[in-house]
Design a protein around this motif. Sequence first.
Motif, short mmCIF file in Angstrom:
data_model
loop_
_atom_site.label_atom_id
_atom_site.label_comp_id
_atom_site.label_asym_id
_atom_site.label_seq_id
_atom_site.Cartn_x
_atom_site.Cartn_y
_atom_site.Cartn_z
N UNK A 187 47.43 59.57 28.96
CA UNK A 187 48.63 59.15 28.58
C UNK A 187 49.63 60.26 28.57
N UNK A 188 49.30 61.49 28.53
CA UNK A 188 50.10 62.72 28.63
C UNK A 188 49.35 63.99 29.27
N UNK A 189 49.76 64.34 30.49
CA UNK A 189 49.05 65.40 31.13
C UNK A 189 49.74 66.75 30.84
N UNK A 190 50.63 66.80 29.80
CA UNK A 190 50.96 67.93 29.44
C UNK A 190 50.26 68.68 28.40
N UNK A 191 49.88 69.73 28.63
CA UNK A 191 49.00 70.61 27.64
C UNK A 191 49.86 72.02 27.13
N UNK A 192 50.30 71.82 26.16
CA UNK A 192 51.12 72.91 25.28
C UNK A 192 50.71 73.43 24.34
N UNK A 193 50.44 74.82 24.04
CA UNK A 193 49.74 75.19 23.06
C UNK A 193 50.50 76.67 22.72
N UNK A 194 50.19 77.19 21.24
CA UNK A 194 51.14 78.14 20.81
C UNK A 194 50.13 79.35 20.90
N UNK A 195 50.58 80.55 20.62
CA UNK A 195 49.75 81.90 20.64
C UNK A 195 49.00 81.49 19.35
N UNK A 196 47.68 82.33 19.11
CA UNK A 196 47.07 82.21 18.06
C UNK A 196 47.78 82.63 16.71
N UNK A 197 47.91 81.75 15.67
CA UNK A 197 48.54 82.19 14.57
C UNK A 197 47.87 81.53 13.40
N UNK A 198 48.40 82.05 12.19
CA UNK A 198 47.99 81.51 10.72
C UNK A 198 49.28 81.22 10.18
N UNK A 199 50.42 81.30 10.81
CA UNK A 199 51.68 81.01 10.20
C UNK A 199 51.54 79.34 9.66
N UNK A 200 52.11 79.29 8.50
CA UNK A 200 52.47 77.91 7.74
C UNK A 200 53.12 76.84 8.91
N UNK A 201 53.96 77.29 9.76
CA UNK A 201 54.67 76.53 10.63
C UNK A 201 54.86 76.89 12.02
N UNK A 202 55.26 76.03 13.05
CA UNK A 202 55.49 76.59 14.29
C UNK A 202 56.70 77.24 14.49
N UNK A 203 57.44 77.55 13.60
CA UNK A 203 58.54 78.25 13.89
C UNK A 203 58.31 79.92 13.96
N UNK A 204 59.03 80.26 15.14
CA UNK A 204 58.74 81.77 15.59
C UNK A 204 57.48 82.14 16.28
N UNK A 205 56.80 81.02 16.82
CA UNK A 205 55.63 81.42 17.51
C UNK A 205 55.82 81.12 18.82
N UNK A 206 55.25 81.94 19.90
CA UNK A 206 55.50 81.73 21.55
C UNK A 206 54.57 80.63 21.78
#
Length: 232
Positions: A187-206
């Motif tokens: 249903x969705x062929x986009x796979x988008x992931x962040x750098x490894x992180x322990x941050x509380x939100x996705x803000x500021x993560x590559x």
Amino acid sequence: FLPFKKKSGTWLLRSPETKEYDLLNVEGEWNIWFGLIDTTHLTYSCTECNDDTDCNLNGECSVDGECKCYVEEETSYLGPNCEVKLKDKCHTIVADSMNLTWSIYRFSQGPGLPADTLFEVYNRPIYVNVEGLPTEEGHFYWLLYTGSRWKYYGGNYQALNLTEMDVGFFVVNYHAFWDGAFSPTPYDDFVIISDPTNEDSPVGVDWFQVTAWGDQFGPFGALTPLQEDGMG
């Protein structure tokens, strides 16, 4: 013992042979599988609290050993030890240069109950797209935490024949590996992931898009940075 697939009986991580019934009493090196077998030291602890310091001073330790996390004027705390901070100003987040807006979501746990339960996984809120992506009937777009990375996840409730109760069960029992989080879906062929992180939100993560798979790439495939496209 953590099975890789129930049918095959293979595994990802296993302890030494033991007669212990309590995981916390298991000693020795564990075997780990990541294409070959190696050994690793595994650390784990009980989330039961003894005093407020076990709740990171972000909550109170109750008489039954459970942290009751504070909900303050501009911040609330999540996690078994109140270790995750959710600031009010991060209830809605916006991509750097694209018209994509994501917000936390609260739902009701049953008929007649208030919609005050936070939609979350791995003690982080799930961010639901509210602006910028196609609004096809039944479709959903999430940013969710997988235990070590944030991930974009898209799907269609109707195509998957899911009810709200089914979605709640999925979230409670979610595991990035078992659920194939890093592979495309029908249903969705986009796979988008962040750098490894322990941050509380996705803000500021590559962030990166997985553009190819194969043994010549890393374990997640070929990662193409999205920061130039304003997805950071």
